[in-house]
Write a protein that holds these residues in place. Structure first.
Motif, mmCIF file in Angstrom:
data_model
loop_
_atom_site.group_PDB
_atom_site.id
_atom_site.type_symbol
_atom_site.label_atom_id
_atom_site.label_comp_id
_atom_site.label_asym_id
_atom_site.label_seq_id
_atom_site.Cartn_x
_atom_site.Cartn_y
_atom_site.Cartn_z
ATOM 1 N N ALA A 282 1.116 -1.230 -0.365
ATOM 2 C CA ALA A 282 -0.104 -0.135 0.202
ATOM 3 C C ALA A 282 0.819 1.406 -0.317
ATOM 4 O O ALA A 282 0.910 2.054 -0.895
ATOM 5 N N ALA A 283 2.057 0.671 0.634
ATOM 6 C CA ALA A 283 3.164 2.855 0.394
ATOM 7 C C ALA A 283 3.757 2.478 -0.463
ATOM 8 O O ALA A 283 3.851 3.567 -0.977
ATOM 9 N N ALA A 284 3.710 1.245 -1.179
ATOM 10 C CA ALA A 284 4.741 1.749 -2.403
ATOM 11 C C ALA A 284 4.006 2.035 -3.568
ATOM 12 O O ALA A 284 4.074 2.005 -4.626
ATOM 13 N N ALA A 285 2.308 1.289 -3.897
ATOM 14 C CA ALA A 285 2.007 1.581 -5.294
ATOM 15 C C ALA A 285 1.639 3.415 -5.245
ATOM 16 O O ALA A 285 0.679 4.060 -4.121
ATOM 17 N N ASP A 286 1.968 3.884 -5.946
ATOM 18 C CA ASP A 286 1.922 5.091 -6.861
ATOM 19 C C ASP A 286 1.740 5.102 -7.739
ATOM 20 O O ASP A 286 1.312 6.540 -8.071
ATOM 21 N N GLY A 287 0.457 3.801 -8.840
ATOM 22 C CA GLY A 287 -0.312 3.998 -9.845
ATOM 23 C C GLY A 287 0.313 4.372 -10.828
ATOM 24 O O GLY A 287 0.175 4.664 -11.679
ATOM 25 N N GLU A 288 1.652 4.202 -10.987
ATOM 26 C CA GLU A 288 2.640 4.050 -12.296
ATOM 27 C C GLU A 288 2.499 2.705 -12.396
ATOM 28 O O GLU A 288 2.525 2.000 -12.146
ATOM 29 N N PRO A 289 2.655 3.045 -14.454
ATOM 30 C CA PRO A 289 2.109 1.347 -14.714
ATOM 31 C C PRO A 289 3.934 1.044 -15.185
ATOM 32 O O PRO A 289 4.172 0.380 -15.289
ATOM 33 N N TRP A 290 4.739 2.076 -14.854
ATOM 34 C CA TRP A 290 6.121 1.257 -15.202
ATOM 35 C C TRP A 290 6.901 0.969 -14.107
ATOM 36 O O TRP A 290 6.740 1.459 -13.052
ATOM 37 N N PRO A 291 8.181 -0.169 -13.689
ATOM 38 C CA PRO A 291 8.376 -0.222 -12.454
ATOM 39 C C PRO A 291 9.554 0.355 -12.432
ATOM 40 O O PRO A 291 10.100 1.087 -13.262
ATOM 41 N N THR A 292 8.771 0.790 -11.354
ATOM 42 C CA THR A 292 9.452 2.164 -10.194
ATOM 43 C C THR A 292 11.028 1.462 -9.342
ATOM 44 O O THR A 292 11.374 2.095 -8.904
ATOM 45 N N ARG A 293 10.914 0.765 -8.860
ATOM 46 C CA ARG A 293 11.511 -0.270 -7.824
ATOM 47 C C ARG A 293 11.853 -1.047 -7.726
ATOM 48 O O ARG A 293 11.670 -2.135 -9.576
ATOM 49 N N THR A 294 13.371 -1.788 -7.348
ATOM 50 C CA THR A 294 13.154 -3.181 -7.640
ATOM 51 C C THR A 294 12.841 -3.985 -6.563
ATOM 52 O O THR A 294 12.139 -3.158 -5.134
ATOM 53 N N LEU A 295 13.125 -5.481 -6.642
ATOM 54 C CA LEU A 295 11.891 -6.418 -5.669
ATOM 55 C C LEU A 295 12.831 -6.108 -4.608
ATOM 56 O O LEU A 295 12.052 -6.512 -3.666
ATOM 57 N N ASN A 296 14.316 -6.265 -4.469
ATOM 58 C CA ASN A 296 14.748 -5.929 -3.743
ATOM 59 C C ASN A 296 14.535 -5.158 -2.502
ATOM 60 O O ASN A 296 14.403 -5.730 -1.304
ATOM 61 N N GLN A 297 14.182 -3.891 -2.430
ATOM 62 C CA GLN A 297 13.667 -2.859 -2.207
ATOM 63 C C GLN A 297 12.398 -3.021 -1.254
ATOM 64 O O GLN A 297 12.442 -3.141 -0.458
ATOM 65 N N LEU A 298 11.936 -3.804 -2.186
ATOM 66 C CA LEU A 298 10.432 -4.211 -1.183
ATOM 67 C C LEU A 298 10.576 -5.013 -0.277
ATOM 68 O O LEU A 298 10.202 -5.216 0.676
ATOM 69 N N THR A 299 11.514 -6.644 -0.774
ATOM 70 C CA THR A 299 11.243 -7.615 -0.072
ATOM 71 C C THR A 299 12.354 -7.537 1.238
ATOM 72 O O THR A 299 11.958 -7.057 2.146
ATOM 73 N N ARG A 300 13.769 -6.041 1.617
ATOM 74 C CA ARG A 300 14.490 -6.099 2.321
ATOM 75 C C ARG A 300 13.226 -4.705 3.661
ATOM 76 O O ARG A 300 13.624 -4.722 4.311
ATOM 77 N N ALA A 301 12.330 -4.799 2.782
ATOM 78 C CA ALA A 301 11.245 -3.554 3.555
ATOM 79 C C ALA A 301 10.567 -4.488 4.837
ATOM 80 O O ALA A 301 9.680 -4.223 5.482
ATOM 81 N N GLY A 302 10.475 -5.901 3.936
ATOM 82 C CA GLY A 302 9.642 -6.827 4.661
ATOM 83 C C GLY A 302 8.313 -7.912 4.233
ATOM 84 O O GLY A 302 7.954 -9.146 4.532
ATOM 85 N N LEU A 303 8.644 -6.832 1.994
ATOM 86 C CA LEU A 303 7.258 -7.954 1.955
ATOM 87 C C LEU A 303 7.643 -8.404 1.398
ATOM 88 O O LEU A 303 8.756 -8.749 1.072
ATOM 89 N N LYS A 304 7.147 -9.733 1.212
ATOM 90 C CA LYS A 304 6.710 -10.865 0.869
ATOM 91 C C LYS A 304 5.808 -11.542 -0.107
ATOM 92 O O LYS A 304 4.706 -11.188 0.222
ATOM 93 N N LEU A 305 5.918 -12.109 -1.249
ATOM 94 C CA LEU A 305 5.536 -13.309 -2.491
ATOM 95 C C LEU A 305 4.894 -15.015 -1.578
ATOM 96 O O LEU A 305 5.632 -15.228 -0.735
ATOM 97 N N ASP A 306 3.728 -14.355 -2.373
ATOM 98 C CA ASP A 306 3.079 -16.255 -2.057
ATOM 99 C C ASP A 306 3.839 -16.124 -3.403
ATOM 100 O O ASP A 306 2.653 -17.117 -4.436
ATOM 101 N N GLU A 307 4.731 -16.972 -4.047
ATOM 102 C CA GLU A 307 5.707 -17.837 -5.399
ATOM 103 C C GLU A 307 6.313 -18.045 -4.370
ATOM 104 O O GLU A 307 7.365 -17.720 -3.947
ATOM 105 N N PRO A 308 6.723 -18.823 -5.429
ATOM 106 C CA PRO A 308 8.644 -19.667 -5.722
ATOM 107 C C PRO A 308 9.649 -19.235 -5.835
ATOM 108 O O PRO A 308 9.720 -19.479 -7.312
ATOM 109 N N VAL A 309 9.570 -18.170 -5.820
ATOM 110 C CA VAL A 309 10.909 -16.997 -6.433
ATOM 111 C C VAL A 309 12.006 -16.845 -5.866
ATOM 112 O O VAL A 309 12.506 -17.241 -5.111
ATOM 113 N N ASP A 310 12.675 -16.934 -7.345
ATOM 114 C CA ASP A 310 14.188 -17.049 -6.463
ATOM 115 C C ASP A 310 14.906 -15.707 -6.046
ATOM 116 O O ASP A 310 14.499 -14.602 -7.125
#
Length: 368
Positions: A282-310
């Motif tokens: 919710a905090a990272a949702a900015d409405g922009e349609p293009w990638p504005t962050r890296t996955l690292n930035q979100l996971t290091r903040a504590g976000l988790k995925l429900d996917e088997p992602v490396d």
């Protein structure tokens, strides 16, 4: 009373398909945005002769003659026969009382049995062409099927407005709105590309039907996209997006490829259901349609995925947060990748892009 003063009503054969903001059409191509609304129209109110002796039309004709070498007499004849459509001018306006955006309501219009079953038939009937497009453009057959299903239910609802009338109305008589100047410029460019395409392909300008915004054929390409991305995929020597499923399939695949589709890559990743992940999204949702962050930035903040992602290999992958609000319900979130962004080039709406992906997946599952 002359014909230029007389308002007439002309029957329409079916429902008109809308296009509101500039999605792919960017005009990326199609001119369909935040969500297509479907409007039942039984007859069209028109005004013949409005563009026969019109200052704006004369200026447009001068430009087409100077810049593109058109014959002045031919253009004058065409615009003398084009009509102003009050129906088009009315339908292009946003709803007077816009409702709150609802992902669940939007999704239910497209991920439903009629569209899924029609998608299965379309896939079965065009299996070889879809396989060829997938190999050539790197775009999954399911994604192509999803787009065509959302756009026109596989050619069932392509629009019944004469494109020359729709584009003339919107180029010269766009309704009074805050963005009127920008939209007028947009539609004049589309009108120019439509006439150029008709000249280049020797198409009768009065023979082409489309949506009230001028989108054409099974994939609903605007004229600019038709000229830039459409292909003769059935090899018969002409491009026919209204009658050739093969041309529609190849054109959608080429459009997505040229907008940066990454073969064999995901479209979205599911988010874990914990409150912490939802809060970060919710905090990272900015409405922009293009990638504005890296996955690292979100996971290091504590976000988790429900996917088997490396997470190590994918850490620097560019992502965006896809927010999917529904009134009186918790907002849903997904993580979009580059291919999600490419789908928004067809239509900038997050709802649209995800509905395309999920419809394609539903049809693929139904194929067995």
């Amino acid at each position: 009373m002359t014909d230029t003063q007389r308002s007439l009503r002309r029957p329409l054969l079916g429902a008109a398909l809308s296009a509101a903001a500039l999605g792919l059409c960017g005009l990326s191509p199609n001119l369909l945005a935040a969500g297509k609304r479907r409007v039942s129209v039984r007859e069209e109110e028109i005004e013949p002769g409005r563009y026969r002796d019109n200052a704006q039309t004369r200026a447009f004709i001068d430009e087409m003659v100077t810049r593109h070498g058109f014959d002045r007499g031919t253009l004058e004849s065409w615009f003398g026969q084009a009509v102003y459509s009050a129906t088009v001018a009315r339908l292009i306006l946003p709803p007077t009382t816009p409702g709150r955006k609802s992902w669940r309501a939007y999704r239910s219009r497209f991920i439903e049995p009629i569209r899924i079953n029609a998608g299965v038939r379309f896939w079965q009937e065009n299996r070889d062409t879809l396989r060829r497009a997938e190999a050539e453009f790197g775009v999954p057959a399911s994604v192509i099927v999803g787009i065509i299903g959302v756009e026109t239910i596989y050619g069932r609802d392509m629009g019944t407005f004469r494109v020359i009338d729709s584009l003339s109305t919107l180029a010269f008589d766009y309704p009074s709105t805050p963005n009127r100047d920008a939209r007028t410029t947009l539609f004049r460019n589309q009108l120019a590309d439509y006439l150029l395409w008709c000249r280049d392909t020797r198409t009768d300008v009065f023979s082409v039907l489309g949506s009230y915004a001028g989108a054409i054929g099974i994939p609903q390409f605007m004229p600019t996209s038709l000229r830039e991305y459409a292909v003769d995929y059935d090899g018969n020597g002409r491009i026919d997006l209204r009658n050739s499923p093969a041309d529609a399939i190849g054109s959608v695949g080429r459009f997505l490829q040229l907008h940066g589709w990454e073969a064999n890559r995901p479209v979205v990743w599911r988010l874990a259901a914990d409150e912490g992940s939802r809060g970060i999204a919710a905090a990272a949702a900015d409405g922009e349609p293009w990638p504005t962050r890296t996955l690292n930035q979100l996971t290091r903040a504590g976000l988790k995925l429900d996917e088997p992602v490396d997470l190590v290999r994918e850490g620097e992958t560019g992502v965006l947060v896809v927010d999917l609000p529904t009134p009186d319900q918790p907002t849903e979130y997904m993580i979009g990748l580059r291919n999600f962004y490419v789908l928004t080039r067809y239509n900038r709406s997050f709802f649209y892009a995800l509905a395309v992906y999920q419809l394609g997946e539903a049809v693929k599952a139904a194929m067995g």
